[in-house]
Design a protein around this motif. Sequence first.
Motif, PDB file in Angstrom:
ATOM      1  N   SER A 120      -2.019  36.286  34.506  1.00 32.08           N
ATOM      2  CA  SER A 120      -1.105  36.395  33.367  1.00 32.08           C
ATOM      3  C   SER A 120      -1.033  35.039  32.689  1.00 32.08           C
ATOM      4  CB  SER A 120       0.292  36.825  33.816  1.00 32.08           C
ATOM      5  OG  SER A 120       0.944  35.732  34.434  1.00 32.08           O
ATOM      6  N   GLY A 121      -0.462  35.034  31.501  1.00 33.00           N
ATOM      7  CA  GLY A 121      -0.356  33.797  30.748  1.00 33.00           C
ATOM      8  C   GLY A 121       0.449  32.743  31.493  1.00 33.00           C
ATOM      9  N   SER A 122       1.577  33.160  32.063  1.00 32.67           N
ATOM     10  CA  SER A 122       2.418  32.194  32.774  1.00 32.67           C
ATOM     11  C   SER A 122       1.643  31.541  33.916  1.00 32.67           C
ATOM     12  CB  SER A 122       3.661  32.893  33.342  1.00 32.67           C
ATOM     13  OG  SER A 122       4.397  33.508  32.318  1.00 32.67           O
ATOM     14  N   TYR A 157       7.304  27.815  23.773  1.00 29.56           N
ATOM     15  CA  TYR A 157       7.413  28.865  24.795  1.00 29.56           C
ATOM     16  C   TYR A 157       6.105  28.900  25.569  1.00 29.56           C
ATOM     17  CZ  TYR A 157       7.627  33.229  27.265  1.00 29.56           C
ATOM     18  OH  TYR A 157       7.601  34.163  28.273  1.00 29.56           O
ATOM     19  N   HIS A 158       6.171  28.835  26.884  1.00 30.84           N
ATOM     20  CA  HIS A 158       4.949  28.815  27.686  1.00 30.84           C
ATOM     21  C   HIS A 158       4.969  29.798  28.854  1.00 30.84           C
ATOM     22  CE1 HIS A 158       3.341  25.390  25.451  1.00 30.84           C
ATOM     23  NE2 HIS A 158       4.559  24.882  25.483  1.00 30.84           N
ATOM     24  N   GLY A 159       5.968  30.672  28.903  1.00 32.60           N
ATOM     25  CA  GLY A 159       5.984  31.675  29.966  1.00 32.60           C
ATOM     26  C   GLY A 159       7.251  31.610  30.790  1.00 32.60           C
ATOM     27  N   GLU A 224       1.916  24.446  22.090  1.00 35.06           N
ATOM     28  CA  GLU A 224       1.256  25.558  21.414  1.00 35.06           C
ATOM     29  C   GLU A 224       0.719  25.007  20.094  1.00 35.06           C
ATOM     30  OE1 GLU A 224       4.219  29.199  21.612  1.00 35.06           O
ATOM     31  OE2 GLU A 224       5.215  27.286  21.861  1.00 35.06           O
ATOM     32  N   ASP A 258      -1.828  25.468  24.716  1.00 33.06           N
ATOM     33  CA  ASP A 258      -1.515  26.835  25.130  1.00 33.06           C
ATOM     34  C   ASP A 258      -1.846  27.757  23.954  1.00 33.06           C
ATOM     35  OD1 ASP A 258      -0.390  29.264  25.735  1.00 33.06           O
ATOM     36  OD2 ASP A 258       1.525  28.446  26.450  1.00 33.06           O
ATOM     37  N   ILE A 260      -2.335  30.971  24.267  1.00 37.48           N
ATOM     38  CA  ILE A 260      -2.143  32.339  24.770  1.00 37.48           C
ATOM     39  C   ILE A 260      -1.766  33.303  23.643  1.00 37.48           C
ATOM     40  CG2 ILE A 260      -0.665  33.745  26.281  1.00 37.48           C
ATOM     41  CD1 ILE A 260      -0.735  31.271  28.234  1.00 37.48           C
ATOM     42  N   ALA A 261      -0.915  32.849  22.712  1.00 37.32           N
ATOM     43  CA  ALA A 261      -0.563  33.709  21.571  1.00 37.32           C
ATOM     44  C   ALA A 261      -1.531  33.514  20.407  1.00 37.32           C
ATOM     45  CB  ALA A 261       0.868  33.419  21.120  1.00 37.32           C
ATOM     46  N   LYS A 287      -2.942  37.052  26.583  1.00 38.87           N
ATOM     47  CA  LYS A 287      -2.535  38.064  25.602  1.00 38.87           C
ATOM     48  C   LYS A 287      -3.677  38.915  25.027  1.00 38.87           C
ATOM     49  CE  LYS A 287       2.146  36.989  24.602  1.00 38.87           C
ATOM     50  NZ  LYS A 287       2.770  35.714  24.914  1.00 38.87           N
TER      51      LYS A 287
HETATM   52  C1  LIG Z   1       3.222  35.051  26.172  1.00 35.83           C
HETATM   53  C2  LIG Z   1       2.979  33.618  26.322  1.00 35.83           C
HETATM   54  C3  LIG Z   1       2.879  33.022  27.593  1.00 35.83           C
HETATM   55  C4  LIG Z   1       3.099  33.793  28.876  1.00 35.83           C
HETATM   56  O1  LIG Z   1       2.178  34.795  29.056  1.00 35.83           O
HETATM   57  P1  LIG Z   1       2.513  36.002  30.069  1.00 35.83           P
HETATM   58  O2  LIG Z   1       1.240  36.786  30.134  1.00 35.83           O
HETATM   59  O3  LIG Z   1       3.646  36.766  29.424  1.00 35.83           O
HETATM   60  O4  LIG Z   1       2.906  35.418  31.367  1.00 35.83           O
HETATM   61  C5  LIG Z   1       2.595  31.674  27.652  1.00 35.83           C
HETATM   62  N1  LIG Z   1       2.412  30.938  26.540  1.00 35.83           N
HETATM   63  C6  LIG Z   1       2.487  31.480  25.304  1.00 35.83           C
HETATM   64  C7  LIG Z   1       2.250  30.623  24.106  1.00 35.83           C
HETATM   65  C8  LIG Z   1       2.790  32.833  25.148  1.00 35.83           C
HETATM   66  O5  LIG Z   1       2.907  33.351  23.925  1.00 35.83           O
END
Ligand SMILES: *Cc1c(COP(=O)(O)O)cnc(C)c1O
Length: 437
Positions: A120-122, A157-159, A224, A258, A260-261, A287
């Motif tokens: 997962s992202g976290s 936001y990082h999880g 981010e 990061d 992830i988004a 994501k």
């Molecule tokens: C959603 C998100 C995370 C966490 O990802 P999960 O899969 O929900 O654990 C981490 N960093 C960013 C920038 C995100 O948008």
Amino acid sequence: MRNGVDAGRLLAADRAAVWHPYDSMPSRGRVRLVESAAGGRLSLVGPEGSSDTVLDGMSSWWAAIHGYRHPVLDQAISFQLGRFSHVMFGGLTNEPAVVLSESLVSMSPDGLEHVFLADSGSVAVEVAMKLAIQYWRSVRPKEAAKKTRMMTWRGGYHGDTLGAMSVCDPESGMHSLWTDVVSEQVFLPPPPPGFSEPVDPAYASLLREAVRDQADRVAAVIVEPVVQGAGGMRFHNPAYLRVLREATEQHGVLLILDEIATGFGRTGRMFAAEHAGIAPDIMCVGKALTGGYMSLAATLCSTQVAHGVSNGEVPILAHGPTFMGNALACSAANASLGLLLSSDWGAAVERIQGGLQQGLAAARARSGVADVRVLGAIGVVQLDHPVDVGAATEAALARGVWLRPFGDLVYTMPPYVVTDQEVSQIAEAVVAAAAAG
Ligand SMILES: *Cc1c(COP(=O)(O)O)cnc(C)c1O
């Protein structure tokens, strides 16, 4: 429901037993049942069994970029299912995981050569932070006892795991509730808002000086790039990322981005770092990685970081999720990346950007609206008060669109497959939700 499942019974059971994200038990709002999903649409069923098909304005939180039940993704997973779903990754490997890692290395910013697959992202963020701290312990064992902090700007936001939480915005991340539990990190003021606003030289100097002055206790800067997502949907000038890249390089601090988004095209570039023309030492993706089909994330790093860690006193990275390298998830990711790379995703994102700019302009003059902003396939209406989530959701659904507002934000990041007409429908729903909320 068609398959005979009683929607009323399921929703009651959900309320009794199931915890939902960022919610109380039972849920503080109304939860809706998804019966099916295809293309950009979700079919929702009410407690009485009535069905309603709506456009998904959220891509299931940035993930479902190709829409639902895409034949290429469905087929890739079925194919892998016929071979095997999962085998352990310790001492074993599998084709989907190797192919995916190769693809990620070749498409990501230069210098990111190695891939740690996370679930997962976290977890990908935890791995990134552990890599950074362990890197300094390995290459500079004397100074490294102090070099254990992360530096970040506010609004991030990082999880939701404890390590990731420690670098989320202290206020929206509710750090006051977690004093003495989450690690204390080094926070800088949030980046000045606006993707195309001129660079604020005072803020740029603040970044430079903070990195220089605290390099002895900071292992990495983690941010981010370009878009701060769940921390407030704010955009900033990519030039600040160049400042961070230069300062970290100069003062012996690693840079973690990061993505992830922001990764996989959402901001108009494959990765948001490309807006700044920089490459980090460590990068997290998640994501949209599997096109929204399954949970999968990855932490990429440079050879310098990988070799630093691997030649240290403890030459291994002590991290290994049970489902690491899951073959089904990796096959979904391979199919999703294949679809993305063989499509004109850049044109699709630009088209959505144009449609959102046009459609959301109507919100600008409304009372209660503090700001309207669009970047890539992301559209945001920020209110001057907290959104009434129930009322805003109803207003969007009445216009045939699923949205999930939070804080003072009504926002959308649609699947890349939506038509122009659907983009305007989504934008109308955002405007209506903002007016109702
Ligand atoms: C959603 C998100 C995370 C966490 O990802 P999960 O899969 O929900 O654990 C981490 N960093 C960013 C920038 C995100 O948008």
